[in-house]
Design a protein around this motif. Structure first.
Motif, PDB file in Angstrom:
ATOM      1  N   GLY A  80       0.785  -1.232   0.000  1.00 43.01           N
ATOM      2  CA  GLY A  80       0.000   0.000   0.000  1.00 43.01           C
ATOM      3  C   GLY A  80       0.813   1.275   0.000  1.00 43.01           C
ATOM      4  N   HIS A  81       2.057   1.221  -0.431  1.00 40.47           N
ATOM      5  CA  HIS A  81       2.900   2.417  -0.427  1.00 40.47           C
ATOM      6  C   HIS A  81       2.673   3.324  -1.630  1.00 40.47           C
ATOM      7  CE1 HIS A  81       5.024   0.882   2.989  1.00 40.47           C
ATOM      8  NE2 HIS A  81       5.456  -0.187   2.322  1.00 40.47           N
ATOM      9  N   THR A  82       2.080   2.805  -2.700  1.00 37.40           N
ATOM     10  CA  THR A  82       1.951   3.626  -3.911  1.00 37.40           C
ATOM     11  C   THR A  82       0.516   3.653  -4.427  1.00 37.40           C
ATOM     12  OG1 THR A  82       2.678   1.761  -5.294  1.00 37.40           O
ATOM     13  CG2 THR A  82       4.373   3.318  -4.596  1.00 37.40           C
ATOM     14  N   GLN A  83       0.167   2.757  -5.327  1.00 37.43           N
ATOM     15  CA  GLN A  83      -1.090   2.849  -6.064  1.00 37.43           C
ATOM     16  C   GLN A  83      -2.294   2.187  -5.399  1.00 37.43           C
ATOM     17  OE1 GLN A  83      -0.508   1.242 -10.007  1.00 37.43           O
ATOM     18  NE2 GLN A  83       1.357   2.402 -10.337  1.00 37.43           N
ATOM     19  N   LEU A  84      -2.068   1.242  -4.525  1.00 38.38           N
ATOM     20  CA  LEU A  84      -3.160   0.415  -4.010  1.00 38.38           C
ATOM     21  C   LEU A  84      -3.273   0.527  -2.497  1.00 38.38           C
ATOM     22  CD1 LEU A  84      -2.322  -2.780  -6.107  1.00 38.38           C
ATOM     23  CD2 LEU A  84      -4.061  -1.051  -6.632  1.00 38.38           C
ATOM     24  N   ASP A  85      -4.439   0.168  -1.994  1.00 33.07           N
ATOM     25  CA  ASP A  85      -4.640   0.134  -0.550  1.00 33.07           C
ATOM     26  C   ASP A  85      -3.850  -1.014   0.060  1.00 33.07           C
ATOM     27  OD1 ASP A  85      -6.444   2.272  -0.589  1.00 33.07           O
ATOM     28  OD2 ASP A  85      -8.166   0.935  -0.904  1.00 33.07           O
ATOM     29  N   PRO A  86      -3.364  -0.837   1.290  1.00 33.63           N
ATOM     30  CA  PRO A  86      -2.628  -1.927   1.943  1.00 33.63           C
ATOM     31  C   PRO A  86      -3.465  -3.201   2.000  1.00 33.63           C
ATOM     32  CG  PRO A  86      -2.484   0.084   3.248  1.00 33.63           C
ATOM     33  CD  PRO A  86      -3.485   0.337   2.148  1.00 33.63           C
ATOM     34  N   GLY A  87      -2.824  -4.331   1.701  1.00 31.10           N
ATOM     35  CA  GLY A  87      -3.494  -5.623   1.760  1.00 31.10           C
ATOM     36  C   GLY A  87      -4.222  -6.039   0.502  1.00 31.10           C
ATOM     37  N   THR A  88      -4.215  -5.187  -0.521  1.00 28.52           N
ATOM     38  CA  THR A  88      -4.878  -5.544  -1.776  1.00 28.52           C
ATOM     39  C   THR A  88      -4.188  -6.760  -2.393  1.00 28.52           C
ATOM     40  OG1 THR A  88      -5.465  -3.241  -2.210  1.00 28.52           O
ATOM     41  CG2 THR A  88      -5.512  -4.750  -4.099  1.00 28.52           C
ATOM     42  N   VAL A  89      -4.961  -7.789  -2.703  1.00 28.71           N
ATOM     43  CA  VAL A  89      -4.426  -8.979  -3.369  1.00 28.71           C
ATOM     44  C   VAL A  89      -4.189  -8.622  -4.832  1.00 28.71           C
ATOM     45  CG1 VAL A  89      -4.914 -11.355  -4.065  1.00 28.71           C
ATOM     46  CG2 VAL A  89      -5.537 -10.570  -1.773  1.00 28.71           C
ATOM     47  N   THR A  90      -2.950  -8.823  -5.289  1.00 31.25           N
ATOM     48  CA  THR A  90      -2.569  -8.386  -6.638  1.00 31.25           C
ATOM     49  C   THR A  90      -2.231  -9.524  -7.593  1.00 31.25           C
ATOM     50  OG1 THR A  90      -0.276  -8.146  -5.925  1.00 31.25           O
ATOM     51  CG2 THR A  90      -1.677  -6.175  -5.821  1.00 31.25           C
ATOM     52  N   ALA A  91      -1.671 -10.622  -7.072  1.00 31.19           N
ATOM     53  CA  ALA A  91      -1.179 -11.673  -7.965  1.00 31.19           C
ATOM     54  C   ALA A  91      -1.102 -13.006  -7.232  1.00 31.19           C
ATOM     55  CB  ALA A  91       0.200 -11.309  -8.511  1.00 31.19           C
ATOM     56  N   LEU A  92      -1.067 -14.057  -8.017  1.00 29.35           N
ATOM     57  CA  LEU A  92      -0.907 -15.424  -7.530  1.00 29.35           C
ATOM     58  C   LEU A  92       0.098 -16.112  -8.436  1.00 29.35           C
ATOM     59  CD1 LEU A  92      -1.855 -18.117  -6.056  1.00 29.35           C
ATOM     60  CD2 LEU A  92      -3.444 -18.346  -7.988  1.00 29.35           C
ATOM     61  N   ALA A  93       1.079 -16.767  -7.834  1.00 31.36           N
ATOM     62  CA  ALA A  93       1.987 -17.624  -8.600  1.00 31.36           C
ATOM     63  C   ALA A  93       1.657 -19.070  -8.282  1.00 31.36           C
ATOM     64  CB  ALA A  93       3.439 -17.331  -8.261  1.00 31.36           C
ATOM     65  N   VAL A  94       1.640 -19.903  -9.312  1.00 33.18           N
ATOM     66  CA  VAL A  94       1.403 -21.342  -9.176  1.00 33.18           C
ATOM     67  C   VAL A  94       2.599 -22.051  -9.784  1.00 33.18           C
ATOM     68  CG1 VAL A  94      -0.061 -23.284  -9.835  1.00 33.18           C
ATOM     69  CG2 VAL A  94      -1.093 -21.048  -9.322  1.00 33.18           C
ATOM     70  N   GLY A  95       3.249 -22.886  -8.986  1.00 33.50           N
ATOM     71  CA  GLY A  95       4.433 -23.589  -9.431  1.00 33.50           C
ATOM     72  C   GLY A  95       5.675 -22.830  -9.036  1.00 33.50           C
ATOM     73  N   PRO A  96       6.804 -23.326  -9.446  1.00 34.31           N
ATOM     74  CA  PRO A  96       7.047 -24.246 -10.531  1.00 34.31           C
ATOM     75  C   PRO A  96       6.585 -25.670 -10.227  1.00 34.31           C
ATOM     76  CG  PRO A  96       9.129 -23.534  -9.538  1.00 34.31           C
ATOM     77  CD  PRO A  96       8.048 -22.823  -8.851  1.00 34.31           C
ATOM     78  N   GLY A  97       6.144 -26.290 -11.302  1.00 30.87           N
ATOM     79  CA  GLY A  97       5.691 -27.657 -11.250  1.00 30.87           C
ATOM     80  C   GLY A  97       5.576 -28.211 -12.653  1.00 30.87           C
ATOM     81  N   PRO A  98       5.224 -29.479 -12.764  1.00 26.72           N
ATOM     82  CA  PRO A  98       5.042 -30.081 -14.092  1.00 26.72           C
ATOM     83  C   PRO A  98       4.014 -29.299 -14.910  1.00 26.72           C
ATOM     84  CG  PRO A  98       5.036 -31.761 -12.383  1.00 26.72           C
ATOM     85  CD  PRO A  98       4.992 -30.435 -11.682  1.00 26.72           C
ATOM     86  N   ASP A  99       4.311 -29.095 -16.172  1.00 29.91           N
ATOM     87  CA  ASP A  99       3.427 -28.317 -17.045  1.00 29.91           C
ATOM     88  C   ASP A  99       1.974 -28.767 -16.942  1.00 29.91           C
ATOM     89  OD1 ASP A  99       5.894 -27.320 -17.902  1.00 29.91           O
ATOM     90  OD2 ASP A  99       5.377 -27.443 -20.034  1.00 29.91           O
ATOM     91  N   ASN A 100       1.752 -30.070 -17.022  1.00 29.29           N
ATOM     92  CA  ASN A 100       0.369 -30.566 -17.066  1.00 29.29           C
ATOM     93  C   ASN A 100      -0.361 -30.311 -15.754  1.00 29.29           C
ATOM     94  OD1 ASN A 100       2.021 -32.585 -15.820  1.00 29.29           O
ATOM     95  ND2 ASN A 100       0.431 -34.112 -16.201  1.00 29.29           N
ATOM     96  N   VAL A 101       0.344 -30.300 -14.636  1.00 34.25           N
ATOM     97  CA  VAL A 101      -0.305 -30.047 -13.348  1.00 34.25           C
ATOM     98  C   VAL A 101      -0.593 -28.555 -13.184  1.00 34.25           C
ATOM     99  CG1 VAL A 101      -0.166 -30.374 -10.847  1.00 34.25           C
ATOM    100  CG2 VAL A 101       0.856 -32.068 -12.382  1.00 34.25           C
ATOM    101  N   VAL A 102       0.350 -27.709 -13.572  1.00 31.37           N
ATOM    102  CA  VAL A 102       0.113 -26.261 -13.532  1.00 31.37           C
ATOM    103  C   VAL A 102      -1.058 -25.915 -14.446  1.00 31.37           C
ATOM    104  CG1 VAL A 102       1.099 -23.989 -14.052  1.00 31.37           C
ATOM    105  CG2 VAL A 102       2.489 -25.711 -12.879  1.00 31.37           C
ATOM    106  N   ASP A 103      -1.137 -26.555 -15.613  1.00 31.38           N
ATOM    107  CA  ASP A 103      -2.239 -26.304 -16.548  1.00 31.38           C
ATOM    108  C   ASP A 103      -3.591 -26.739 -15.985  1.00 31.38           C
ATOM    109  OD1 ASP A 103      -0.537 -25.173 -18.384  1.00 31.38           O
ATOM    110  OD2 ASP A 103      -0.416 -26.961 -19.665  1.00 31.38           O
ATOM    111  N   LYS A 104      -3.619 -27.736 -15.108  1.00 27.09           N
ATOM    112  CA  LYS A 104      -4.881 -28.117 -14.457  1.00 27.09           C
ATOM    113  C   LYS A 104      -5.443 -26.965 -13.645  1.00 27.09           C
ATOM    114  CE  LYS A 104      -4.846 -32.998 -13.299  1.00 27.09           C
ATOM    115  NZ  LYS A 104      -4.544 -33.950 -12.221  1.00 27.09           N
ATOM    116  N   VAL A 105      -4.550 -26.133 -13.117  1.00 22.43           N
ATOM    117  CA  VAL A 105      -4.960 -25.021 -12.269  1.00 22.43           C
ATOM    118  C   VAL A 105      -5.265 -23.778 -13.098  1.00 22.43           C
ATOM    119  CG1 VAL A 105      -4.296 -23.529 -10.331  1.00 22.43           C
ATOM    120  CG2 VAL A 105      -3.533 -25.928 -10.393  1.00 22.43           C
ATOM    121  N   THR A 106      -4.407 -23.459 -14.058  1.00 21.72           N
ATOM    122  CA  THR A 106      -4.478 -22.161 -14.734  1.00 21.72           C
ATOM    123  C   THR A 106      -4.721 -22.246 -16.240  1.00 21.72           C
ATOM    124  OG1 THR A 106      -2.085 -22.118 -15.069  1.00 21.72           O
ATOM    125  CG2 THR A 106      -2.929 -21.118 -13.029  1.00 21.72           C
ATOM    126  N   GLY A 107      -4.902 -23.444 -16.775  1.00 21.29           N
ATOM    127  CA  GLY A 107      -4.967 -23.637 -18.218  1.00 21.29           C
ATOM    128  C   GLY A 107      -6.111 -22.947 -18.942  1.00 21.29           C
TER     129      GLY A 107
END
Length: 112
Positions: A80-107
């Motif tokens: 929350g130091h610049t553009q957004l309110d403190p605690g704003t959820v901005t991103a999610l990373a999934v993996g690293p993991g096998p391509d096919n398993v990551v694709d089950k989540v985000t494909g």
């Protein structure tokens, strides 16, 4: 092996802010990855994709699926130091993991 980063497009982050949040997510999930998977991912070029996320609830739903699939993941909340309110959820990373398993989540998501 790959990593998918889902960035929210509904909160109007500037390009630099978006890039920083994606980097935070990528590194945080990487740090929760086992040593063997880290080596494999790094040796394979650290493949990543950045995808569009529609909102906070979607990111948490995807995080739940990643958890059930046994993948490392990280949800990023902004300080929350610049553009957004403190605690704003901005991103999610999934993996690293096998391509096919990551694709089950985000494909079904579109590239950013």
């Amino acid at each position: 092996m790959k990593q998918a980063i889902v960035a929210r497009v509904d909160i109007g982050m500037g390009t630099g802010k978006l890039a920083a949040q994606v980097a935070h997510a990528s590194l945080s999930a990487y740090e929760d990855t086992g040593e063997r998977a880290r080596r494999e991912w790094k040796g394979g070029g650290q493949k990543k994709v950045v995808l569009k996320g529609d909102g906070e609830s979607q990111l948490f739903e995807l995080a739940d699926v990643a958890d059930r699939e046994g993948l490392p993941y990280a949800v990023v909340r902004d300080a929350g130091h610049t553009q957004l309110d403190p605690g704003t959820v901005t991103a999610l990373a999934v993996g690293p993991g096998p391509d096919n398993v990551v694709d089950k989540v985000t494909g079904d998501l579109s590239l950013l």
